[in-house]
Motif scaffolding. Structure first.
Motif, mmCIF file in Angstrom:
data_model
loop_
_atom_site.group_PDB
_atom_site.id
_atom_site.type_symbol
_atom_site.label_atom_id
_atom_site.label_comp_id
_atom_site.label_asym_id
_atom_site.label_seq_id
_atom_site.Cartn_x
_atom_site.Cartn_y
_atom_site.Cartn_z
ATOM 1 N N UNK A 164 0.845 -1.209 0.000
ATOM 2 C CA UNK A 164 0.000 0.000 0.000
ATOM 3 C C UNK A 164 0.869 1.243 0.000
ATOM 4 N N UNK A 165 0.423 2.221 -0.703
ATOM 5 C CA UNK A 165 1.227 3.429 -0.836
ATOM 6 C C UNK A 165 1.340 4.202 0.468
ATOM 7 N N UNK A 166 0.245 4.264 1.187
ATOM 8 C CA UNK A 166 0.252 5.185 2.314
ATOM 9 C C UNK A 166 0.218 6.609 1.781
ATOM 10 N N UNK A 167 0.569 7.526 2.610
ATOM 11 C CA UNK A 167 0.512 8.924 2.204
ATOM 12 C C UNK A 167 1.795 9.321 1.489
ATOM 13 N N UNK B 14 0.281 18.763 -1.838
ATOM 14 C CA UNK B 14 -0.634 18.115 -0.901
ATOM 15 C C UNK B 14 -0.145 16.723 -0.547
ATOM 16 N N UNK B 15 -0.482 16.340 0.670
ATOM 17 C CA UNK B 15 -0.222 14.978 1.142
ATOM 18 C C UNK B 15 -1.498 14.175 0.977
ATOM 19 N N UNK B 16 -1.441 13.118 0.117
ATOM 20 C CA UNK B 16 -2.640 12.332 -0.181
ATOM 21 C C UNK B 16 -2.419 10.881 0.223
ATOM 22 N N UNK B 17 -3.480 10.272 0.740
ATOM 23 C CA UNK B 17 -3.444 8.859 1.106
ATOM 24 C C UNK B 17 -3.738 8.006 -0.122
ATOM 25 N N UNK B 18 -3.818 6.666 0.080
ATOM 26 C CA UNK B 18 -4.086 5.759 -1.031
ATOM 27 C C UNK B 18 -5.386 6.064 -1.729
ATOM 28 N N UNK B 19 -6.391 6.477 -0.961
ATOM 29 C CA UNK B 19 -7.695 6.756 -1.569
ATOM 30 C C UNK B 19 -7.821 8.201 -2.030
ATOM 31 N N UNK B 20 -6.684 8.860 -2.188
ATOM 32 C CA UNK B 20 -6.621 10.228 -2.690
ATOM 33 C C UNK B 20 -7.353 11.221 -1.784
ATOM 34 N N UNK B 21 -7.370 10.926 -0.504
ATOM 35 C CA UNK B 21 -7.899 11.885 0.466
ATOM 36 C C UNK B 21 -6.724 12.547 1.179
ATOM 37 N N UNK B 22 -6.994 13.747 1.705
ATOM 38 C CA UNK B 22 -5.931 14.484 2.383
ATOM 39 C C UNK B 22 -5.428 13.704 3.593
ATOM 40 N N UNK B 23 -4.119 13.755 3.801
ATOM 41 C CA UNK B 23 -3.503 13.040 4.915
ATOM 42 C C UNK B 23 -2.415 13.918 5.509
ATOM 43 N N UNK B 24 -2.015 13.592 6.725
ATOM 44 C CA UNK B 24 -0.916 14.309 7.382
ATOM 45 C C UNK B 24 0.221 13.368 7.759
ATOM 46 N N UNK B 25 0.306 12.236 7.025
ATOM 47 C CA UNK B 25 1.297 11.217 7.354
ATOM 48 C C UNK B 25 2.539 11.278 6.470
ATOM 49 N N UNK B 26 2.614 12.262 5.570
ATOM 50 C CA UNK B 26 3.795 12.376 4.715
ATOM 51 C C UNK B 26 4.981 12.891 5.530
ATOM 52 N N UNK B 27 6.186 12.536 5.051
ATOM 53 C CA UNK B 27 7.402 12.994 5.702
ATOM 54 C C UNK B 27 7.603 14.468 5.389
ATOM 55 N N UNK B 28 7.606 15.361 6.366
ATOM 56 C CA UNK B 28 7.755 16.794 6.086
ATOM 57 C C UNK B 28 9.073 17.131 5.391
ATOM 58 N N UNK B 29 10.109 16.329 5.625
ATOM 59 C CA UNK B 29 11.402 16.637 5.022
ATOM 60 C C UNK B 29 11.420 16.353 3.522
ATOM 61 N N UNK B 30 10.486 15.550 3.054
ATOM 62 C CA UNK B 30 10.419 15.225 1.630
ATOM 63 C C UNK B 30 9.413 16.096 0.885
ATOM 64 N N UNK B 31 8.836 17.051 1.544
ATOM 65 C CA UNK B 31 7.814 17.865 0.900
ATOM 66 C C UNK B 31 8.436 18.745 -0.189
ATOM 67 N N UNK B 32 7.907 18.692 -1.405
ATOM 68 C CA UNK B 32 8.433 19.538 -2.491
ATOM 69 C C UNK B 32 8.203 21.015 -2.168
ATOM 70 N N UNK B 33 9.036 21.874 -2.751
ATOM 71 C CA UNK B 33 8.911 23.307 -2.560
ATOM 72 C C UNK B 33 7.607 23.807 -3.183
#
Length: 571
Positions: free
Chosen positions: A464-467, A491-510
């Protein structure tokens, strides 16, 4: 709270606890009789109130009750008078200085003494008189008198004349010398005769030891100051304030009363006309009412576009500044603490992930993939347009160099899954080859047609992809030269393309970067100029495709066109 009652006649006249005011315990006249009103202590007693009357009544009376807890019930008793009721007789009263017990007469007793003893109800009752009964005129008890039924009272130490030997004459006797002070100054009090031992002839007072103590008369109560006391205003207790806060009203009962025979009677108000009547109603204010206060401004709308809600903090505050329950403020005047907000129509853009790092084929031609989704964006500087039909590609070719192998259907190794998570595909190269000693010769697939060709693609699902992070494409640069900036939404999206807050903040694109740092080049064509100062907005809105804006913002549209063509050429 105990049950409270009120007494009223059928004509509407209040006798006890009328007009929503509480009377003091005492005696009240009404219905042809006298009522005794008793009210126990509300804190130390659980007993109820009581109305007691000796009767009889001459009209129908109604009892009203009010209670705030379950009704504890009503207990009542009544007496029906018989036909043999006899009115009491008031004993006559002795005049001061009158002789007692025959001490002023040497032998026997005086006729007056016998008359007094015969009419004394206490003496008759003490010798076995008739049973006591209650009447409507008095709360006292009296026996029924029957003439000649009782013999005169004598002290136990006195022997009847027939058996008593003759007595010698005495020089001293008991004599009444005045009376005690009256118990009241008005309204029928009581006083008692004062007896002293005196010389029979000189009437001089001598020590009591000179007289026979057994012959000293017993002082009997005598009425005094029987005229009524002046009427007065009897003031009841104030009722509760009609309002718990702010200006209200309270009431109390004020009755004209007179005291007679130790009883307080309610009389007509004109008897108190010599006195100023106290107020029966008054304003009251337990405290200043609490008020509503808006503690914060409106929050931001709950949505970046479309219709949402916003809130603010509204509190009920007392007059000393404390936050109290909302019920203490007027709920009808409460300001709104929530309302709808319209942020305008929502725009849509393509959201993309980064390209996968691995090619689908380890050698030869393969592809790299990415996820593409159309979603609403919230960046105000992005064009307000739909995603449209120009969907960005989700696959791009890649080549890791030529493959070497054996002559036959040659199936290469499966590529890595096209995506790192979720459902993807795996690719492999299947070619017809002829294997030489050290090399493979690729043949026309027809040459291997007699062989079953292995599949070149299959589905794959690693995990599973996760966020993970998704982002839109970059917006137009805010300036065409001398340094601007462009933005995109991430945006951080989960597998079902809903908003999530589980993404790694250090990997967030500019989400923002600078652009067009080069100096602005002066306009060469004098006929191609910007006629408006805000032509950069026209460029951002992609309006240069229209002739009007292309002419009105000629210089800006030309620079964008040149830059775009140069960008395409560099690709």
């Amino acid at each position: 709270m105990y049950m409270s009652g009120a007494l009223r006649s059928r004509s509407g006249r209040s006798i006890i606890n009328g007009n929503w005011a509480i009377d003091r315990p005492g005696k009240y006249e009404g219905g042809g009789t006298m009522f005794t009103y008793k009210r126990p202590n509300e804190i130390s007693s659980t007993a109820g109130e009581s109305f007691l009357a000796e009767g009889p009544t001459n009209e129908i009376l109604d009892v009203y009750m009010i209670h705030q807890q379950p009704n504890p019930g009503v207990h009542y008793e009544y007496v029906i008078m018989g036909n043999n009721a006899i009115s009491p007789q008031v004993p006559p009263h002795r005049r001061p200085g009158e002789p007692f017990n025959g001490q002023l007469v040497p032998e026997g007793r005086s006729p007056q003494e016998g008359k007094e003893k015969e009419g004394d109800p206490e003496k008759a009752d003490a010798h076995g008189g008739a049973p006591e009964m209650f009447t409507s005129e008095s709360a006292q008890t009296f026996p029924v008198r029957q003439p000649d039924r009782f013999s005169p009272h004598r002290p136990d130490s006195v022997v009847p004349p027939a058996a008593q030997p003759p007595r010698r004459s005495r020089d001293h006797n008991w004599k009444q010398l005045g009376t005690s002070e009256c118990s009241t100054t008005c309204g029928k009090g009581s006083q008692y005769p004062i007896f002293r031992c005196v010389h029979r002839n000189t009437h001089e007072e001598v020590p009591e030891s000179y007289c026979d103590s057994t012959m000293k008369p017993t002082p009997e109560e005598e009425p005094c100051n029987i005229f009524p006391c002046p009427a007065f205003w009897d003031i009841g207790e104030w009722s509760e304030c009609s309002k718990t806060c702010g200006l209200g009203m309270q009431h109390r009962q004020v009755l004209c009363r007179q005291v007679y025979a130790n009883r307080s009677l309610t009389v007509q108000p004109y008897r108190c006309q010599h006195l100023e009547k106290p107020d029966t109603a008054s304003t009251c204010q337990l405290k200043i009412c609490s008020e509503w206060q808006i503690r914060t401004d409106w929050t931001s709308c709950s949505v970046p576009c479309g219709v949402g809600q916003r809130t603010r903090d509204v509190k009920c505050v007392s007059n000393i500044g404390d936050v109290v329950d909302d019920e203490e403020c007027n709920m009808k005047l409460r300001p709104n603490d929530i309302e709808n907000c319209d942020m305008g129509p929502c725009a849509k853009s393509w959201f993309l992930t980064e390209w996968s790092e691995r090619c689908s084929a380890e050698c030869g031609a393969g592809v790299r993939t990415r996820s593409v989704v159309c979603m609403t964006n919230h960046v105000g500087s992005l064009p307000l347009e739909g995603c449209g039909s120009n969907r960005p590609a989700d696959a791009t070719p890649c080549d890791n160099g030529p493959c070497t192998g054996k002559v036959e259907w040659f199936a290469g190794s499966w590529s890595q899954c096209s995506i790192e998570c979720g459902s993807g595909t795996q690719q492999r190269e299947v070619i017809c080859v002829r294997k030489n000693t050290d090399t493979f010769e690729v043949l026309d697939p027809y040459e291997c047609s007699f062989l079953e060709k292995p599949p070149s693609q299959q589905p794959c699902h690693l995990k599973p992809c996760g966020a993970k992070w998704f982002n839109t494409e970059w917006s137009m640069c805010s300036k065409s030269c001398q340094g601007g900036f462009r933005v995109r939404e991430v945006r951080c999206l989960a597998d079902d393309m809903t908003l999530s807050n589980l993404c790694d903040p250090q990997l967030k694109p500019e989400e923002k970067e600078s652009c067009n740092p080069q100096d602005c080049v002066p306009e060469v064509d004098e006929n191609c100029k910007d006629r408006y100062y805000n032509c950069n907005v026209v460029v951002q809105a992609r309006l240069c495709v229209y002739n009007y804006y292309k002419t009105a913002c000629c210089a800006s549209c030309t620079r964008v066109a040149n830059r775009h063509s140069g960008f395409l050429g560099s690709r």
